[in-house]
Design an enzyme around this catalytic site. Structure first.
Site, PDB file in Angstrom:
ATOM      1  N   ARG A   1       5.182 -27.726 -23.243  1.00 61.10           N
ATOM      2  CA  ARG A   1       5.169 -28.913 -23.904  1.00 61.10           C
ATOM      3  C   ARG A   1       4.151 -29.849 -22.718  1.00 61.10           C
ATOM      4  NH1 ARG A   1      10.531 -28.279 -25.408  1.00 61.10           N
ATOM      5  NH2 ARG A   1      10.458 -27.777 -27.488  1.00 61.10           N
TER       6      ARG A   1
ATOM      7  N   LYS B   1     -10.150 -34.730 -24.948  1.00 56.83           N
ATOM      8  CA  LYS B   1     -10.146 -34.257 -26.012  1.00 56.83           C
ATOM      9  C   LYS B   1     -10.064 -32.393 -25.949  1.00 56.83           C
ATOM     10  CE  LYS B   1     -12.723 -36.740 -29.808  1.00 56.83           C
ATOM     11  NZ  LYS B   1     -13.624 -36.527 -30.710  1.00 56.83           N
TER      12      LYS B   1
ATOM     13  N   GLU C   1     -26.490 -34.119 -25.411  1.00 59.21           N
ATOM     14  CA  GLU C   1     -25.328 -34.945 -25.416  1.00 59.21           C
ATOM     15  C   GLU C   1     -25.591 -36.469 -24.554  1.00 59.21           C
ATOM     16  OE1 GLU C   1     -22.820 -34.903 -27.640  1.00 59.21           O
ATOM     17  OE2 GLU C   1     -22.118 -32.752 -27.913  1.00 59.21           O
TER      18      GLU C   1
ATOM     19  N   LYS D   1     -19.184 -43.060 -21.456  1.00 57.27           N
ATOM     20  CA  LYS D   1     -18.108 -42.199 -22.047  1.00 57.27           C
ATOM     21  C   LYS D   1     -16.819 -42.828 -21.679  1.00 57.27           C
ATOM     22  CE  LYS D   1     -15.937 -38.201 -24.267  1.00 57.27           C
ATOM     23  NZ  LYS D   1     -16.171 -36.949 -24.466  1.00 57.27           N
TER      24      LYS D   1
ATOM     25  N   GLU E   1      -9.793 -42.372 -30.929  1.00 57.31           N
ATOM     26  CA  GLU E   1     -10.738 -42.493 -31.931  1.00 57.31           C
ATOM     27  C   GLU E   1     -10.465 -42.917 -33.219  1.00 57.31           C
ATOM     28  OE1 GLU E   1     -13.494 -38.809 -31.773  1.00 57.31           O
ATOM     29  OE2 GLU E   1     -13.033 -38.959 -34.194  1.00 57.31           O
TER      30      GLU E   1
ATOM     31  N   ARG F   1     -14.480 -44.978 -30.573  1.00 58.76           N
ATOM     32  CA  ARG F   1     -14.896 -43.642 -30.194  1.00 58.76           C
ATOM     33  C   ARG F   1     -15.602 -42.894 -30.890  1.00 58.76           C
ATOM     34  NH1 ARG F   1     -11.016 -39.421 -26.281  1.00 58.76           N
ATOM     35  NH2 ARG F   1     -12.825 -37.930 -26.027  1.00 58.76           N
TER      36      ARG F   1
ATOM     37  N   ASN G   1     -19.523 -39.569 -31.880  1.00 65.25           N
ATOM     38  CA  ASN G   1     -19.840 -38.729 -32.903  1.00 65.25           C
ATOM     39  C   ASN G   1     -21.348 -38.963 -33.588  1.00 65.25           C
ATOM     40  OD1 ASN G   1     -17.371 -37.148 -32.690  1.00 65.25           O
ATOM     41  ND2 ASN G   1     -16.450 -38.841 -33.773  1.00 65.25           N
TER      42      ASN G   1
ATOM     43  N   HIS H   1     -23.013 -35.778 -34.728  1.00 62.15           N
ATOM     44  CA  HIS H   1     -22.049 -34.826 -34.815  1.00 62.15           C
ATOM     45  C   HIS H   1     -21.626 -34.391 -36.269  1.00 62.15           C
ATOM     46  CE1 HIS H   1     -22.109 -35.114 -30.432  1.00 62.15           C
ATOM     47  NE2 HIS H   1     -21.267 -34.056 -30.432  1.00 62.15           N
TER      48      HIS H   1
ATOM     49  N   HIS I   1     -22.137 -30.820 -36.550  1.00 61.35           N
ATOM     50  CA  HIS I   1     -20.722 -29.670 -36.824  1.00 61.35           C
ATOM     51  C   HIS I   1     -20.932 -28.895 -37.976  1.00 61.35           C
ATOM     52  CE1 HIS I   1     -17.737 -32.103 -34.113  1.00 61.35           C
ATOM     53  NE2 HIS I   1     -18.660 -31.374 -33.315  1.00 61.35           N
TER      54      HIS I   1
ATOM     55  N   HIS J   1     -24.047 -25.822 -29.705  1.00 65.87           N
ATOM     56  CA  HIS J   1     -23.712 -27.025 -30.055  1.00 65.87           C
ATOM     57  C   HIS J   1     -24.682 -28.307 -29.887  1.00 65.87           C
ATOM     58  CE1 HIS J   1     -20.644 -30.339 -30.502  1.00 65.87           C
ATOM     59  NE2 HIS J   1     -20.814 -30.860 -29.642  1.00 65.87           N
TER      60      HIS J   1
HETATM   61  N1  LIG Z   1     -13.894 -32.147 -25.832  1.00 66.30           N
HETATM   62  C1  LIG Z   1     -15.081 -32.711 -26.031  1.00 66.30           C
HETATM   63  O1  LIG Z   1     -15.109 -33.979 -26.071  1.00 66.30           O
HETATM   64  C2  LIG Z   1     -16.433 -32.009 -26.393  1.00 66.30           C
HETATM   65  C3  LIG Z   1     -17.509 -32.925 -26.243  1.00 66.30           C
HETATM   66  C4  LIG Z   1     -18.701 -32.374 -26.701  1.00 66.30           C
HETATM   67  C5  LIG Z   1     -18.652 -30.849 -26.612  1.00 66.30           C
HETATM   68  N2  LIG Z   1     -17.419 -30.007 -26.852  1.00 66.30           N
HETATM   69  C6  LIG Z   1     -17.326 -28.636 -26.891  1.00 66.30           C
HETATM   70  O2  LIG Z   1     -18.025 -28.115 -25.826  1.00 66.30           O
HETATM   71  C7  LIG Z   1     -18.393 -26.647 -26.368  1.00 66.30           C
HETATM   72  C8  LIG Z   1     -19.857 -26.326 -25.721  1.00 66.30           C
HETATM   73  O3  LIG Z   1     -19.751 -26.323 -24.279  1.00 66.30           O
HETATM   74  P1  LIG Z   1     -21.003 -25.512 -23.572  1.00 66.30           P
HETATM   75  O4  LIG Z   1     -22.266 -26.025 -24.103  1.00 66.30           O
HETATM   76  O5  LIG Z   1     -20.686 -25.960 -21.986  1.00 66.30           O
HETATM   77  O6  LIG Z   1     -20.567 -23.962 -23.874  1.00 66.30           O
HETATM   78  P2  LIG Z   1     -19.861 -22.918 -22.912  1.00 66.30           P
HETATM   79  O7  LIG Z   1     -18.681 -23.397 -22.324  1.00 66.30           O
HETATM   80  O8  LIG Z   1     -19.893 -21.962 -23.819  1.00 66.30           O
HETATM   81  O9  LIG Z   1     -21.086 -22.583 -21.945  1.00 66.30           O
HETATM   82  C9  LIG Z   1     -22.343 -22.128 -22.175  1.00 66.30           C
HETATM   83  C10 LIG Z   1     -22.698 -20.601 -21.372  1.00 66.30           C
HETATM   84  O10 LIG Z   1     -23.058 -21.169 -20.020  1.00 66.30           O
HETATM   85  C11 LIG Z   1     -22.403 -20.219 -19.070  1.00 66.30           C
HETATM   86  N3  LIG Z   1     -22.093 -21.171 -17.922  1.00 66.30           N
HETATM   87  C12 LIG Z   1     -21.219 -22.075 -17.771  1.00 66.30           C
HETATM   88  N4  LIG Z   1     -21.654 -22.760 -16.667  1.00 66.30           N
HETATM   89  C13 LIG Z   1     -22.660 -22.040 -15.877  1.00 66.30           C
HETATM   90  C14 LIG Z   1     -23.273 -22.364 -14.712  1.00 66.30           C
HETATM   91  N5  LIG Z   1     -22.902 -23.107 -13.717  1.00 66.30           N
HETATM   92  N6  LIG Z   1     -24.290 -21.239 -14.561  1.00 66.30           N
HETATM   93  C15 LIG Z   1     -24.645 -20.541 -15.419  1.00 66.30           C
HETATM   94  N7  LIG Z   1     -24.137 -20.124 -16.575  1.00 66.30           N
HETATM   95  C16 LIG Z   1     -22.995 -21.138 -16.792  1.00 66.30           C
HETATM   96  C17 LIG Z   1     -21.079 -19.890 -19.841  1.00 66.30           C
HETATM   97  O11 LIG Z   1     -20.573 -18.688 -19.530  1.00 66.30           O
HETATM   98  C18 LIG Z   1     -21.582 -19.772 -21.234  1.00 66.30           C
HETATM   99  O12 LIG Z   1     -22.123 -18.762 -21.452  1.00 66.30           O
HETATM  100  C19 LIG Z   1     -18.290 -26.605 -27.562  1.00 66.30           C
HETATM  101  O13 LIG Z   1     -17.053 -26.014 -28.142  1.00 66.30           O
HETATM  102  C20 LIG Z   1     -18.055 -28.177 -28.227  1.00 66.30           C
HETATM  103  O14 LIG Z   1     -17.358 -28.292 -29.437  1.00 66.30           O
HETATM  104  C21 LIG Z   1     -16.134 -30.650 -26.630  1.00 66.30           C
END
Ligand SMILES: NC(=O)c1ccc[n+]([C@@H]2O[C@H](COP(=O)([O-])OP(=O)(O)OC[C@H]3O[C@@H](n4cnc5c(N)ncnc54)[C@H](O)[C@@H]3O)[C@@H](O)[C@H]2O)c1
Length: 387
Positions: free
Chosen positions: A136, A158, A200, A242, A252, A256, A260, A263, A267, A279
């Site tokens: 929890r 999030k 972003e 942010k 949101e 917030r 988006n 997005h 999305h 993404h």
């Molecule tokens: N929670 C939120 O508010 C929010 C906001 C925006 C995006 N997101 C989410 O974030 C996700 C995308 O995140 P992302 O783009 O970081 O993708 P990811 O986490 O898949 O990382 C991208 C790639 O980079 C590699 N990697 C990570 N750090 C590294 C480093 N320092 N050196 C070399 N390789 C590295 C990872 O292994 C992966 O293959 C999506 O699922 C999206 O929905 C969430």
């Protein structure tokens, strides 16, 4: 005020701490540390008695090799556990979550366990959701290693996973106790992921800060060269934006939604292409389409639209996913977006770069399918930076 910035000099560079406070929930305060060499100095961000804590690191296999092994060594006094999974969006699902939770249960992790999420947005969202639901809810620290996770996903609480019906549809708002933005981690990040995260930050500047939009445009080469000072400026400003937004509207209900921008279409594209586009690249196309919608709706000037288009052209954002896509499929996919109300998709519209259009403080607005289709066709018909 919810946003306090403290600068302190270290030998290497200025280290910054931004403190996020959520007044609506008095107890929640989340310090965000931004600097270099932070993985080597856990005493700066872990609780004083960390050596006695049960620490679990969740990461993906790529990040495990580059930083996970190192962090295990740094924290060895606490005998931390590390669980990793196959990198990428396809792992951000209920199966991966359950597999890790079962391993944590087998290892005897309890409610006092401190979880560290080490990786990009996929790790942060998935592991953050484990923290939100394990027994929890347990404490966790976000250690973002991609630019996207640094400027966006690690801040704001999030968490969630994807399901076949759509992206991030199952999840929770669960704030980390601290965020550790170690800029050195970007050294190993491939350029494609650097651009993915930069999109972003550009989104934040499109909606909140015209000066920083211009700064990214002007310093683009230095960003791509990964110059620390430029990256730190961009990361800090994006996080400040942010934090300001989240501290006013954590869940949101209205403000917030500004985050988006780009997005709704982004999305939808990700979903229609079965997450085969990164993404940030999907969001870049989404920003262009939603900026075009803003223009067609009579808000954004053609000059400002062109400035956004030109920046993405320089970043060689491919528009192919849009060119090959059926507009109806995209529109259909927008209808499962979390922001729909009364079956009507709503969009964040730009008034100009740095300012969104709002009416009686309402941030997201319904747009007719005709305008959406026109925008999709006009943007899809554009030449992109790859041609
Ligand atoms: N929670 C939120 O508010 C929010 C906001 C925006 C995006 N997101 C989410 O974030 C996700 C995308 O995140 P992302 O783009 O970081 O993708 P990811 O986490 O898949 O990382 C991208 C790639 O980079 C590699 N990697 C990570 N750090 C590294 C480093 N320092 N050196 C070399 N390789 C590295 C990872 O292994 C992966 O293959 C999506 O699922 C999206 O929905 C969430």
């Amino acid at each position: 005020m919810s946003d306090i910035v403290v600068n302190k000099k270290t030998e290497s560079m200025i280290e910054t701490q931004i403190v996020m406070k959520i007044p609506a929930r008095n107890a929640i305060v989340c310090p965000i540390q931004i600097g270099m060499n932070l993985l080597a100095t856990p005493e700066k961000w872990l609780p004083d008695d960390w050596q006695k804590k049960r620490i679990v690191i969740i990461t993906d296999e790529t990040v495990h090799k580059i930083y996970g092994k190192y962090l295990l060594e740094v924290l060895k006094e606490a005998k931390p556990l590390l669980f990793s999974f196959i990198p990428g969006e396809q792992s951000k699902n209920a199966q991966t979550k359950l597999a890790i939770e079962e391993k944590m249960l087998e290892a005897g992790c309890d409610r006092q366990t401190l979880l560290l999420t080490l990786g990009g947005g996929v790790v942060g969202d998935l592991a953050g959701y484990i923290a939100a639901t394990y027994m929890r809810g347990i404490s966790y620290i976000q250690i973002p290693t991609t630019l996207l996770a640094m400027v966006d996903s690690s801040v704001g609480g999030k968490t969630g996973i994807n399901v076949p019906q759509g992206k991030n549809l199952i999840g929770a708002f669960w704030q980390p106790v601290c965020v550790v933005v170690n800029i050195d981690c970007l050294k190993s990040l491939p350029e494609i992921h650097l651009i993915n995260g930069l999109v972003e930050a550009i989104k934040m500047f499109c909606t909140n800060d015209a000066e920083y939009f211009k700064y990214v445009d002007k310093e683009l080469n230095r960003v791509l060269q990964k110059e620390t000072t430029v990256l730190k400026n961009i990361i800090e400003r994006a996080i400040q934006i942010k934090v300001n937004v989240v501290s006013h509207d954590e869940t949101e209900s209205n403000l917030r939604m500004i985050l988006n921008f780009g997005h709704t279409i982004g999305h939808a594209l990700e979903q229609v292409t079965h997450y085969s586009i990164l993404h940030g690249y999907a969001v870049a196309i989404g920003i262009l389409v939603e900026a075009k919608i803003s223009h067609l709706s009579g808000f954004l000037s053609v000059e400002d639209y062109n400035a956004i288009e030109s920046l993405f052209y320089k970043l060689k954002i491919s528009l192919n996913p849009l060119k090959t896509m059926d507009c109806d499929a995209i529109i259909q996919a927008t209808k499962v977006d979390k922001k729909i109300r009364n079956n009507q998709v709503r969009f964040v519209l730009l008034q100009r770069i740095g300012k969104v259009y709002h009416e009686n403080d309402i941030i997201a607005h319904p747009v007719s399918d005709e305008i959406i289709i026109k925008a999709l066709k006009e943007v899809g018909g554009m030449q992109d930076g790859r041609q």
